[in-house]
Enzyme design. Structure first.
Site, PDB file in Angstrom:
ATOM      1  N   GLY A   3      -9.540  -9.629 -48.134  1.00 37.30           N
ATOM      2  CA  GLY A   3      -8.770  -8.517 -48.698  1.00 37.30           C
ATOM      3  C   GLY A   3      -7.987  -8.914 -49.927  1.00 37.30           C
ATOM      4  O   GLY A   3      -7.471  -8.068 -50.660  1.00 37.30           O
ATOM      5  N   ARG A   4      -7.842 -10.218 -50.112  1.00 39.00           N
ATOM      6  CA  ARG A   4      -7.116 -10.670 -51.310  1.00 39.00           C
ATOM      7  C   ARG A   4      -7.672 -12.006 -51.796  1.00 39.00           C
ATOM      8  O   ARG A   4      -6.941 -12.832 -52.318  1.00 39.00           O
ATOM      9  CB  ARG A   4      -5.623 -10.781 -51.028  1.00 39.00           C
ATOM     10  CG  ARG A   4      -5.270 -11.654 -49.831  1.00 39.00           C
ATOM     11  CD  ARG A   4      -3.806 -11.922 -49.838  1.00 39.00           C
ATOM     12  NE  ARG A   4      -3.412 -12.686 -48.658  1.00 39.00           N
ATOM     13  CZ  ARG A   4      -2.202 -13.163 -48.497  1.00 39.00           C
ATOM     14  NH1 ARG A   4      -1.282 -12.969 -49.403  1.00 39.00           N
ATOM     15  NH2 ARG A   4      -1.897 -13.848 -47.406  1.00 39.00           N
ATOM     16  N   ASP A  21      -6.313 -21.233 -43.499  1.00 36.49           N
ATOM     17  CA  ASP A  21      -5.412 -20.107 -43.366  1.00 36.49           C
ATOM     18  C   ASP A  21      -4.017 -20.557 -42.932  1.00 36.49           C
ATOM     19  O   ASP A  21      -3.642 -20.478 -41.768  1.00 36.49           O
ATOM     20  CB  ASP A  21      -5.951 -19.031 -42.429  1.00 36.49           C
ATOM     21  CG  ASP A  21      -5.413 -17.682 -42.867  1.00 36.49           C
ATOM     22  OD1 ASP A  21      -4.191 -17.586 -43.051  1.00 36.49           O
ATOM     23  OD2 ASP A  21      -6.198 -16.751 -43.073  1.00 36.49           O
ATOM     24  N   ARG A  52     -16.791 -18.242 -40.956  1.00 37.95           N
ATOM     25  CA  ARG A  52     -15.894 -18.276 -39.808  1.00 37.95           C
ATOM     26  C   ARG A  52     -16.606 -17.793 -38.563  1.00 37.95           C
ATOM     27  O   ARG A  52     -17.666 -17.162 -38.655  1.00 37.95           O
ATOM     28  CB  ARG A  52     -14.711 -17.299 -40.006  1.00 37.95           C
ATOM     29  CG  ARG A  52     -14.156 -17.265 -41.356  1.00 37.95           C
ATOM     30  CD  ARG A  52     -13.963 -15.865 -41.920  1.00 37.95           C
ATOM     31  NE  ARG A  52     -13.680 -15.993 -43.353  1.00 37.95           N
ATOM     32  CZ  ARG A  52     -12.463 -16.099 -43.850  1.00 37.95           C
ATOM     33  NH1 ARG A  52     -11.422 -15.971 -43.075  1.00 37.95           N
ATOM     34  NH2 ARG A  52     -12.291 -16.285 -45.137  1.00 37.95           N
ATOM     35  N   GLY A  60     -12.574  -8.928 -43.713  1.00 33.19           N
ATOM     36  CA  GLY A  60     -13.159  -9.260 -45.022  1.00 33.19           C
ATOM     37  C   GLY A  60     -12.060  -9.795 -45.924  1.00 33.19           C
ATOM     38  O   GLY A  60     -10.873  -9.599 -45.650  1.00 33.19           O
ATOM     39  N   ASP A  73     -11.137 -15.023 -37.087  1.00 31.19           N
ATOM     40  CA  ASP A  73     -11.455 -15.031 -38.525  1.00 31.19           C
ATOM     41  C   ASP A  73     -10.809 -16.226 -39.217  1.00 31.19           C
ATOM     42  O   ASP A  73     -11.109 -16.489 -40.382  1.00 31.19           O
ATOM     43  CB  ASP A  73     -11.009 -13.724 -39.195  1.00 31.19           C
ATOM     44  CG  ASP A  73      -9.562 -13.387 -38.908  1.00 31.19           C
ATOM     45  OD1 ASP A  73      -9.210 -13.294 -37.713  1.00 31.19           O
ATOM     46  OD2 ASP A  73      -8.778 -13.238 -39.851  1.00 31.19           O
ATOM     47  N   ASN A  74      -9.938 -16.929 -38.511  1.00 29.91           N
ATOM     48  CA  ASN A  74      -9.321 -18.115 -39.101  1.00 29.91           C
ATOM     49  C   ASN A  74      -9.860 -19.391 -38.466  1.00 29.91           C
ATOM     50  O   ASN A  74      -9.243 -20.453 -38.584  1.00 29.91           O
ATOM     51  CB  ASN A  74      -7.798 -18.036 -38.939  1.00 29.91           C
ATOM     52  CG  ASN A  74      -7.204 -16.901 -39.760  1.00 29.91           C
ATOM     53  OD1 ASN A  74      -7.785 -16.500 -40.771  1.00 29.91           O
ATOM     54  ND2 ASN A  74      -6.082 -16.363 -39.326  1.00 29.91           N
ATOM     55  N   ARG A  97      -8.284 -22.396 -53.664  1.00 25.44           N
ATOM     56  CA  ARG A  97      -8.519 -23.143 -52.428  1.00 25.44           C
ATOM     57  C   ARG A  97      -9.902 -23.765 -52.480  1.00 25.44           C
ATOM     58  O   ARG A  97     -10.866 -23.129 -52.911  1.00 25.44           O
ATOM     59  CB  ARG A  97      -8.400 -22.129 -51.298  1.00 25.44           C
ATOM     60  CG  ARG A  97      -8.605 -22.646 -49.933  1.00 25.44           C
ATOM     61  CD  ARG A  97      -7.849 -21.791 -48.941  1.00 25.44           C
ATOM     62  NE  ARG A  97      -8.590 -20.608 -48.514  1.00 25.44           N
ATOM     63  CZ  ARG A  97      -8.130 -19.719 -47.641  1.00 25.44           C
ATOM     64  NH1 ARG A  97      -6.926 -19.859 -47.116  1.00 25.44           N
ATOM     65  NH2 ARG A  97      -8.831 -18.671 -47.286  1.00 25.44           N
TER      66      ARG A  97
HETATM   67  P1  AMP Z   1      -4.799 -13.479 -42.405  1.00 26.27           P
HETATM   68  O1  AMP Z   1      -3.708 -13.124 -41.455  1.00 26.27           O
HETATM   69  O2  AMP Z   1      -4.317 -14.205 -43.637  1.00 26.27           O
HETATM   70  O3  AMP Z   1      -5.938 -14.180 -41.745  1.00 26.27           O
HETATM   71  O4  AMP Z   1      -5.363 -12.112 -42.981  1.00 26.27           O
HETATM   72  C1  AMP Z   1      -6.044 -11.211 -42.190  1.00 26.27           C
HETATM   73  C2  AMP Z   1      -6.783 -10.231 -43.062  1.00 26.27           C
HETATM   74  O5  AMP Z   1      -5.873  -9.475 -43.845  1.00 26.27           O
HETATM   75  C3  AMP Z   1      -7.765 -10.873 -44.023  1.00 26.27           C
HETATM   76  O6  AMP Z   1      -8.893 -10.068 -44.069  1.00 26.27           O
HETATM   77  C4  AMP Z   1      -7.003 -10.861 -45.335  1.00 26.27           C
HETATM   78  O7  AMP Z   1      -7.865 -10.854 -46.439  1.00 26.27           O
HETATM   79  C5  AMP Z   1      -6.219  -9.558 -45.220  1.00 26.27           C
HETATM   80  N1  AMP Z   1      -4.982  -9.587 -46.020  1.00 26.27           N
HETATM   81  C6  AMP Z   1      -3.887 -10.356 -45.830  1.00 26.27           C
HETATM   82  N2  AMP Z   1      -2.949 -10.076 -46.759  1.00 26.27           N
HETATM   83  C7  AMP Z   1      -3.460  -9.122 -47.583  1.00 26.27           C
HETATM   84  C8  AMP Z   1      -2.988  -8.419 -48.739  1.00 26.27           C
HETATM   85  N3  AMP Z   1      -1.778  -8.658 -49.256  1.00 26.27           N
HETATM   86  N4  AMP Z   1      -3.804  -7.504 -49.282  1.00 26.27           N
HETATM   87  C9  AMP Z   1      -5.017  -7.263 -48.779  1.00 26.27           C
HETATM   88  N5  AMP Z   1      -5.532  -7.873 -47.697  1.00 26.27           N
HETATM   89  C10 AMP Z   1      -4.756  -8.807 -47.102  1.00 26.27           C
HETATM   90 MG    MG Z   2      -7.328 -15.342 -42.584  1.00 30.02          MG
END
Ligand code: AMP
Ligand code: MG
Length: 480
Positions: A87-88, A256, A177, A85, A246-247, A170
């Site tokens: 997360g940020r 991403d 996804r 989900g 998810d990407n 963005r």
């Molecule tokens: P990503 O590697 O960018 O695809 O991130 C994978 C997951 O981790 C996604 O659900 C992001 O929303 C979550 N995520 C990445 N960085 C953070 C952060 N600093 N705080 C909270 N969630 C994060």
């Molecule tokens: Mg991602």
């Protein structure tokens, strides 16, 4: 009174069952400070820059009339299934302009119900990195999310050390996804998968709404557009670095931009990501990974491909079995264009394979080799210090002279071989300067990248590969 919203927002995503999202606000953006704004993108998607600047200070305001939300999804990360989900990230709304609908998402704006252990924040360097690489992909004519602006949040972000906090706006056709479908299939009922299917088709592929089997048609469409996308990554030497499901966007856009980077010296085993210990997402592995991700997509569509599960599996399998053939066709179409041949003739595939093999053994620069070929095609005599390379050049030129013309071949090559890519050492230098307030190199590099197919406008300072030692030790990072 609130200032005028520069966007023309709609919220069609909220018509999905509520397990697909949580209503969220960009709550940590209490003192946003615009760091860089993409005025060209403002023009492209009809966002008046001044209205946007006036509105920005209110972005984190709880009382803003936004129904902003974060998306729920799951995904296979390095092959392992996880509930994820945003997360940020918060989708501020869907901006509608000229019959197009774009998600306007802010990344790095604070915690959400999906943050797990994370702080919901991002560093200025990582957001500027996403900005420059995603814009570069756009100029390379590769479908991609784009970057509207980077904002300093005024907060400190703690990683190994303290960093300046930032957020990125963005713009993307949609953030749905493969992982959104996996989430629906794993945690929802069949009706949830069906709702997501219909929503996705209506939003992204309305032409298939009335197809006899829309789910199968969507599967075939996504197989085609993901293959197409990855062949273009191969064309320009792009390594995504974290091709988790998810990407992988159903819209066929690259997104991403975490640990991605461009390859300099040609080697299919090239990996830059600090956590990709086994080279799962190496340059030359990307087609296998996209095939793997598409299998996960097909699995998540099983509840809606046919009422009979056995039949669903057969339909999915038949669609997936076409992967190799489609890949081969699309890959060689793209790669043959890199050597000036714009017809797909399987008898000429060997020219691509032999050249790549030579480039690998001789540690040649990927981008510059193809540029040099484009430049030297009209030379009277084939010159090369390496006898094997000279032999290849003779075969290649001989073919071009007999089948088309060097003028036409040169044109094809110059349209398909970029001159300027975001070289790792330049990106690093530009970012290191930018985070301490000097955007000179960042902006001039971006300008050079925007003219990546302009052969007559040589900018040698941006064309040099860095030294081998730098490339071999260069590392990129996820989620910084
Ligand atoms: P990503 O590697 O960018 O695809 O991130 C994978 C997951 O981790 C996604 O659900 C992001 O929303 C979550 N995520 C990445 N960085 C953070 C952060 N600093 N705080 C909270 N969630 C994060
Ligand atoms: Mg991602």
């Amino acid at each position: 009174m609130l200032t005028k919203n520069p966007f023309n927002f709609d919220y069609s995503y909220l018509s999905l069952p509520d397990k697909f999202y949580s209503l969220t606000k960009a709550s940590s953006l209490t003192a946003p400070n615009l760091y860089i704004l993409n005025s060209q993108l403002c023009d492209d998607v009809n966002i008046p820059p001044q209205e946007f600047k006036n509105w920005l200070p209110f972005i984190g305001n709880e009382n803003m009339a936004l129904q902003s939300f974060s998306q729920a999804y799951a995904g296979h990360q390095f092959g392992h299934f996880t509930l994820l989900g945003d997360g940020r990230a918060v989708v501020l709304g869907e901006h509608i302009t000229n019959n197009n609908r774009f998600d306007i998402q802010i990344k790095g704006s604070g915690r959400t119900p999906y943050s797990r252990g994370g702080d919901g924040k991002a560093t200025l360097k990582a957001m500027l990195r996403e900005y420059i690489i995603s814009e570069s992909m756009f100029y390379l004519r590769i479908p991609t999310s784009r970057s509207l602006c980077v904002i300093k949040t005024g907060q400190t972000v703690h990683r190994e050390t303290a960093h300046t906090g930032a957020a990125l706006l963005r713009v993307m056709k949609s953030h749905i996804r493969v992982g959104t479908f996996e989430y629906a299939a794993r945690f929802g009922k069949n009706d949830d998968v069906r709702a997501l299917l219909h929503y996705t088709i209506n939003r992204l592929y309305p032409a298939i709404v009335h197809d006899e089997n829309p789910a199968l048609c969507l599967l075939n469409t996504v197989i085609e557009n993901q293959i197409e996308l990855v062949t273009h990554w191969m064309r320009v030497g792009f390594i995504h670095g974290v091709m988790n499901t998810d990407n992988t966007a159903i819209s066929g856009e690259t997104f991403d931009y975490g640990p991605c980077a461009f390859m300099n010296i040609y080697n299919p085993n090239t990996v830059f990501s600090s956590i990709d210990y086994n080279g799962r997402y190496a340059f030359g592995n990307q087609y296998k990974i996209i095939a793997w991700n598409l299998v996960r997509f097909a699995e998540s569509l099983l509840p809606v491909l046919d009422p009979n599960l056995k039949k669903s599996v057969e339909l999915a399998q038949t669609a997936l079995d076409r992967f190799e053939e489609i890949w081969r066709e699309k890959y060689y179409t793209v790669m043959l264009k890199k050597i000036g041949i714009d017809c797909n003739n399987p008898e000429l595939y060997f020219l691509v394979d032999e050249l790549l093999s030579l480039m690998k053994t001789q540690k040649m620069d990927y981008t510059n080799t193809f540029c040099d070929l484009s430049n030297s095609i009209n030379d009277e005599e084939v010159q090369h210090t390496n006898p094997t390379m000279k032999l290849w050049l003779e075969k290649w030129k001989n073919h071009i002279e007999h089948s088309s013309s060097t003028t036409h071949a040169k044109k094809v090559m110059q349209q398909n071989n970029p001159v300027i890519i975001p070289r790792n050492h330049l990106v690093e230098q530009a970012l290191d300067d930018a985070i301490i307030g000097d955007l000179t190199l960042f902006e001039s590099l971006l300008d050079a990248l925007s003219q990546t197919y302009q052969y007559e406008h040589k900018r040698l300072e941006y064309m040099k590969s860095s030294n081998l030692a730098f490339e071999q030790s260069y590392q990129t990072f996820c989620g910084t």
